[in-house]
Design an enzyme around this catalytic site. Sequence first.
Site, PDB file in Angstrom:
ATOM      1  N   PHE A 194      45.540  26.922 -37.402  1.00 33.65           N
ATOM      2  CA  PHE A 194      44.386  26.553 -36.062  1.00 33.65           C
ATOM      3  C   PHE A 194      43.317  26.004 -36.557  1.00 33.65           C
ATOM      4  CE2 PHE A 194      42.092  26.703 -32.336  1.00 33.65           C
ATOM      5  CZ  PHE A 194      42.884  26.120 -31.501  1.00 33.65           C
ATOM      6  N   VAL A 195      42.601  24.803 -36.249  1.00 34.06           N
ATOM      7  CA  VAL A 195      41.455  24.493 -36.670  1.00 34.06           C
ATOM      8  C   VAL A 195      40.507  24.061 -35.621  1.00 34.06           C
ATOM      9  CG1 VAL A 195      42.456  23.337 -38.775  1.00 34.06           C
ATOM     10  CG2 VAL A 195      42.471  22.022 -36.715  1.00 34.06           C
ATOM     11  N   GLY A 197      39.840  16.292 -26.913  1.00 34.21           N
ATOM     12  CA  GLY A 197      39.595  16.399 -28.420  1.00 34.21           C
ATOM     13  C   GLY A 197      38.850  15.194 -29.203  1.00 34.21           C
ATOM     14  N   GLU A 214      44.068  10.118 -31.555  1.00 31.98           N
ATOM     15  CA  GLU A 214      44.088  11.513 -31.405  1.00 31.98           C
ATOM     16  C   GLU A 214      43.402  12.357 -32.266  1.00 31.98           C
ATOM     17  OE1 GLU A 214      44.795  14.039 -29.661  1.00 31.98           O
ATOM     18  OE2 GLU A 214      46.881  14.172 -28.579  1.00 31.98           O
ATOM     19  N   ASP A 246      49.998  18.092 -33.783  1.00 34.68           N
ATOM     20  CA  ASP A 246      50.837  19.261 -33.951  1.00 34.68           C
ATOM     21  C   ASP A 246      52.158  19.132 -33.863  1.00 34.68           C
ATOM     22  OD1 ASP A 246      51.077  21.955 -34.415  1.00 34.68           O
ATOM     23  OD2 ASP A 246      50.009  22.732 -32.347  1.00 34.68           O
ATOM     24  N   ASP A 252      38.609  22.081 -30.232  1.00 29.08           N
ATOM     25  CA  ASP A 252      37.948  23.507 -29.639  1.00 29.08           C
ATOM     26  C   ASP A 252      39.236  24.672 -30.020  1.00 29.08           C
ATOM     27  OD1 ASP A 252      40.052  22.440 -27.686  1.00 29.08           O
ATOM     28  OD2 ASP A 252      39.421  24.102 -26.480  1.00 29.08           O
ATOM     29  N   ARG A 271      33.274  22.442 -30.293  1.00 27.49           N
ATOM     30  CA  ARG A 271      33.531  21.087 -30.469  1.00 27.49           C
ATOM     31  C   ARG A 271      32.436  20.465 -31.157  1.00 27.49           C
ATOM     32  NH1 ARG A 271      38.153  19.606 -27.175  1.00 27.49           N
ATOM     33  NH2 ARG A 271      38.253  20.594 -25.166  1.00 27.49           N
TER      34      ARG A 271
END
Length: 185
Positions: free
Chosen positions: A161-162, A53, A108, A112, A168, A174
């Site tokens: 959620f993003v 990510g 990062e 979360d 992704d 992505r």
Amino acid sequence: MDLYKPEKVSVNGETFRIYLTQEEIQQRIREMGSQLSQEFKDKKPIFIGVLNGAYIFLADLMRHVTVPCEVDFLKLSSYGDEKVSSGEVHELKEIDADIKGRHIILVEDIIDTGLSMKYLVEKVKRMSPASVSVVTMLHKAEATQHDVQIDYIGFKIPNLFVLGYGLDFAQEGRNLAQIYILEQK
Ligand code: IMP
Ligand code: MG
């Protein structure tokens, strides 16, 4: 340059709408890069990006760091193909850099629950670095359950959620140039 930035995007039957524009993201990254450049001047830090990510964020961030630095990556997985964390961290690729005595900046895409970053900070601290700092582009503060120090946050976001800009959903999305958020049904 043509970038992939639709108003809305549908992935795996879920709809996402724009949450942070390209301009907002790039402006914040400029600020973060300039702050890191001041604070790590003469320290030649090693940025360690968490794959997959963080690769786009780290690539943009490092180009706004104007002091000598190095880069390395490791790969962790906690999500599988779901929208909620599995609760376990799997190491899929090790850190190659020699960390002993060095200033380490862990990077990062998103923090979360905090599980992955807590795991990573503890792992790196055992390798005798001179210092460990944590940078994240996004922080879901309401979702964070594990006690983890975060030194630099791009944006605090709600517990939804993003997608996009490296992040992704089941490996898709992505390549979106902006950050999208799940549209609630
Ligand atoms: P944590 O261990 O629960 O803090 O989760 C961290 C990892 O889960 C991040 O590095 C992401 O790869 C992934 N993740 C968490 N939230 C999201 C999200 O909203 N979209 C995409 N990936 C996410
Ligand atoms: Mg990640």
